[in-house]
Scaffold this motif. Structure first.
Motif, mmCIF file in Angstrom:
data_model
loop_
_atom_site.group_PDB
_atom_site.id
_atom_site.type_symbol
_atom_site.label_atom_id
_atom_site.label_comp_id
_atom_site.label_asym_id
_atom_site.label_seq_id
_atom_site.Cartn_x
_atom_site.Cartn_y
_atom_site.Cartn_z
ATOM 1 N N GLN A 3 0.827 -1.218 0.000
ATOM 2 C CA GLN A 3 0.000 0.000 0.000
ATOM 3 C C GLN A 3 0.858 1.264 0.000
ATOM 4 O OE1 GLN A 3 -3.675 0.230 1.077
ATOM 5 N NE2 GLN A 3 -3.490 2.377 0.680
ATOM 6 N N GLU A 4 2.016 1.224 0.680
ATOM 7 C CA GLU A 4 2.891 2.391 0.817
ATOM 8 C C GLU A 4 3.258 3.013 -0.520
ATOM 9 O OE1 GLU A 4 2.786 0.925 4.665
ATOM 10 O OE2 GLU A 4 3.099 -0.181 2.799
ATOM 11 N N ASP A 5 3.300 2.210 -1.558
ATOM 12 C CA ASP A 5 3.831 2.685 -2.828
ATOM 13 C C ASP A 5 2.791 3.298 -3.751
ATOM 14 O OD1 ASP A 5 5.932 -0.132 -2.665
ATOM 15 O OD2 ASP A 5 6.523 1.954 -2.372
ATOM 16 N N ARG A 6 1.612 3.631 -3.205
ATOM 17 C CA ARG A 6 0.553 4.032 -4.117
ATOM 18 C C ARG A 6 -0.370 5.055 -3.466
ATOM 19 N NH1 ARG A 6 -4.722 0.386 -5.156
ATOM 20 N NH2 ARG A 6 -5.484 1.761 -3.553
ATOM 21 N N TYR A 7 -0.706 6.112 -4.232
ATOM 22 C CA TYR A 7 -1.642 7.123 -3.741
ATOM 23 C C TYR A 7 -2.883 7.121 -4.627
ATOM 24 C CZ TYR A 7 2.321 8.793 -1.036
ATOM 25 O OH TYR A 7 3.375 8.877 -0.162
ATOM 26 N N ALA A 8 -4.045 7.282 -4.004
ATOM 27 C CA ALA A 8 -5.316 7.194 -4.749
ATOM 28 C C ALA A 8 -6.108 8.494 -4.609
ATOM 29 C CB ALA A 8 -6.146 6.027 -4.216
ATOM 30 N N PHE A 9 -6.655 8.946 -5.740
ATOM 31 C CA PHE A 9 -7.481 10.159 -5.754
ATOM 32 C C PHE A 9 -8.757 9.927 -6.536
ATOM 33 C CE2 PHE A 9 -3.388 11.898 -4.762
ATOM 34 C CZ PHE A 9 -3.662 13.017 -3.978
ATOM 35 N N LEU A 10 -9.803 10.649 -6.178
ATOM 36 C CA LEU A 10 -11.010 10.700 -7.002
ATOM 37 C C LEU A 10 -10.858 11.884 -7.946
ATOM 38 C CD1 LEU A 10 -14.107 10.093 -4.729
ATOM 39 C CD2 LEU A 10 -13.425 8.787 -6.738
ATOM 40 N N ALA A 11 -11.106 11.669 -9.214
ATOM 41 C CA ALA A 11 -10.897 12.734 -10.199
ATOM 42 C C ALA A 11 -12.093 12.821 -11.143
ATOM 43 C CB ALA A 11 -9.630 12.452 -11.006
ATOM 44 N N GLU A 12 -12.356 14.042 -11.609
ATOM 45 C CA GLU A 12 -13.421 14.249 -12.601
ATOM 46 C C GLU A 12 -12.820 14.775 -13.886
ATOM 47 O OE1 GLU A 12 -17.442 15.203 -10.017
ATOM 48 O OE2 GLU A 12 -16.248 16.908 -10.758
ATOM 49 N N TRP A 13 -13.387 14.325 -15.000
ATOM 50 C CA TRP A 13 -12.971 14.833 -16.314
ATOM 51 C C TRP A 13 -14.218 15.152 -17.127
ATOM 52 C CZ3 TRP A 13 -13.260 11.963 -21.214
ATOM 53 C CH2 TRP A 13 -12.745 12.706 -22.302
ATOM 54 N N TYR A 14 -14.246 16.346 -17.692
ATOM 55 C CA TYR A 14 -15.380 16.716 -18.538
ATOM 56 C C TYR A 14 -15.122 16.201 -19.950
ATOM 57 C CZ TYR A 14 -18.825 19.351 -21.143
ATOM 58 O OH TYR A 14 -19.866 19.685 -21.979
ATOM 59 N N ASP A 15 -15.993 15.302 -20.383
ATOM 60 C CA ASP A 15 -15.875 14.727 -21.723
ATOM 61 C C ASP A 15 -16.678 15.597 -22.698
ATOM 62 O OD1 ASP A 15 -16.129 13.324 -24.057
ATOM 63 O OD2 ASP A 15 -16.613 11.399 -23.120
ATOM 64 N N PRO A 16 -15.960 16.404 -23.531
ATOM 65 C CA PRO A 16 -16.678 17.357 -24.392
ATOM 66 C C PRO A 16 -17.535 16.668 -25.456
ATOM 67 C CG PRO A 16 -14.313 17.383 -24.870
ATOM 68 C CD PRO A 16 -14.512 16.464 -23.706
ATOM 69 N N ASN A 17 -17.137 15.471 -25.897
ATOM 70 C CA ASN A 17 -17.909 14.783 -26.943
ATOM 71 C C ASN A 17 -19.269 14.330 -26.435
ATOM 72 O OD1 ASN A 17 -15.787 15.095 -28.746
ATOM 73 N ND2 ASN A 17 -14.783 13.239 -28.014
#
Length: 376
Positions: A3-17
């Motif tokens: 687990q030490e070797d990894r960072y996790a985030f929630l991310a949003e991306w606006y899909d223009p299509n």
């Protein structure tokens, strides 16, 4: 892998299509700088673990925009408790305001902020009305200095900055020094107020005194829900547009570039930090499409992170400022015009520190794009 070797985030991306906001879990492995993405809604891998050198650990904090393979992701939360406790515990946001007496020294002050390891995540030059100043300083209403303070803070433009970093509230107040600039000169000679302030009111800068004040004051200048906050200071006359590019901002060159601009006799009459999405960057650079071979790379650079838009005022501003920026290729600039902005701060033809308006007739149009259309 532990687990030490990894960072996790929630991310949003606006899909223009699809005109949809898509949500991902973004995983970052600092050991080899690789990333992995999972589509939250469809519960499947979106991007297999891939090495990606452009993403750095210091770019990963909630609220930031990062680019992963030309998708601009907005980091909206931590993906697990480990990441939150490891990366989020001491991270704070605070408001820094450069007061009217020190706006000409903003390059120096911004450099001090970066040198202290703080990140500027939002920035805006504005001129407060009497009512706005009263609202901002409401807690001082009963104090004897209240009227003087309002008179001073509405006497010219101020620059509001959102700072992010470990213990940012106390860190920025430490950099500012004692409230009275005269006291600061004897007790903290290297502080912002000692160097750039005059007295207890004209004291160069303001800093939130607590996390609660920081939240309120940031909402005042950079409202998340209620619209636009105090208006920008763009004049739209005798002006040209300059954009400090994302690579220069992430290399902490903003202060140095602003200093060079004012030392050369140009006036920065409006300033705003902007996160460009791909569609905006393509629209802004449309005049280069099919004309300049680097068009696609120019677009990718402009939306790779926050940039800073400036309105520059001067006589014949587009022509004189363009000369000051120098040739688009920093290598050529270093040979022919070594004192130009691109010679001093550029890396290559794409990461050449700044964009400036090329055609005299486009100066006002480019300024309007940032300060009217995008700020509208």
């Amino acid at each position: 892998m532990s687990q030490e070797d990894r960072y996790a985030f929630l991310a949003e991306w606006y899909d223009p299509n699809a005109a949809l906001l898509r949500r991902y879990q973004l995983l970052f492995y600092p050991k080899d700088g690789s990333v992995e993405m999972f589509d939250v809604k469809n519960q499947r891998t979106f991007l297999r673990r891939t090495k990606y050198d452009e993403l750095r650990l210091e770019d990963l904090f909630v609220g930031n925009h990062v680019n992963v393979f030309s998708r601009q992701l907005h980091l909206i939360g931590y993906g697990d408790q480990y990441t939150a406790s490891k990366l989020g515990s001491k991270k704070e946001r605070t408001l820094a305001m450069i007061k009217p007496d020190a706006v000409l020294k903003m390059g120096d002050i911004i450099q001090i902020i970066y040198d202290a390891g703080l990140t500027i995540t939002k920035a805006k030059m504005t001129k407060l009305s009497w009512k706005e100043a009263m609202d901002f300083y409401a807690e001082h209403q009963s104090k004897s200095f209240f009227n003087n303070l309002l008179q001073f803070v509405t006497s010219g433009p101020v620059v509001a900055l959102e700072l992010m970093g470990d213990e940012a509230v106390s860190g920025w107040r430490g950099l500012l020094g004692p409230t009275d600039s005269n006291v600061a000169r004897s007790e903290a000679a290297a502080s912002v107020r000692a160097r750039f302030g005059t007295d207890g009111t004209k004291n160069a800068g303001h800093g939130s005194d607590s996390l609660a004040s920081a939240a309120r004051e940031l909402e005042f200048f950079f409202p998340s829900t209620t619209g636009r906050g105090p208006s920008n200071t763009a004049k739209y006359t005798d002006c040209t547009c300059c954009i400090i590019k994302p690579h220069a901002i992430s290399e902490a060159l903003t202060g140095k570039i602003l200093n060079a601009i004012s030392e050369a006799g140009f006036q920065v009459s409006a300033l705003q930090m902007v996160n460009m999405d791909r569609a905006n960057a393509e629209e802004f650079f449309e005049v280069y499409k099919g004309v300049v071979a680097e068009y696609t790379s120019m677009v990718a650079e402009l939306c790779s992170g926050p940039c800073m838009a400036l309105e520059i005022c001067a006589t014949e501003a587009p022509r004189t400022f363009r000369e000051f920026c120098g040739p688009a290729d920093p290598e050529i600039a270093r040979h022919l015009r070594p004192n130009t902005l691109r010679a001093l701060f550029g890396k290559n033809k794409i990461q050449n520190a700044v964009h400036c308006t090329d055609l005299p007739e486009d100066g006002i149009l480019e300024v309007q794009y940032f300060f009217k259309i995008l700020d509208g």
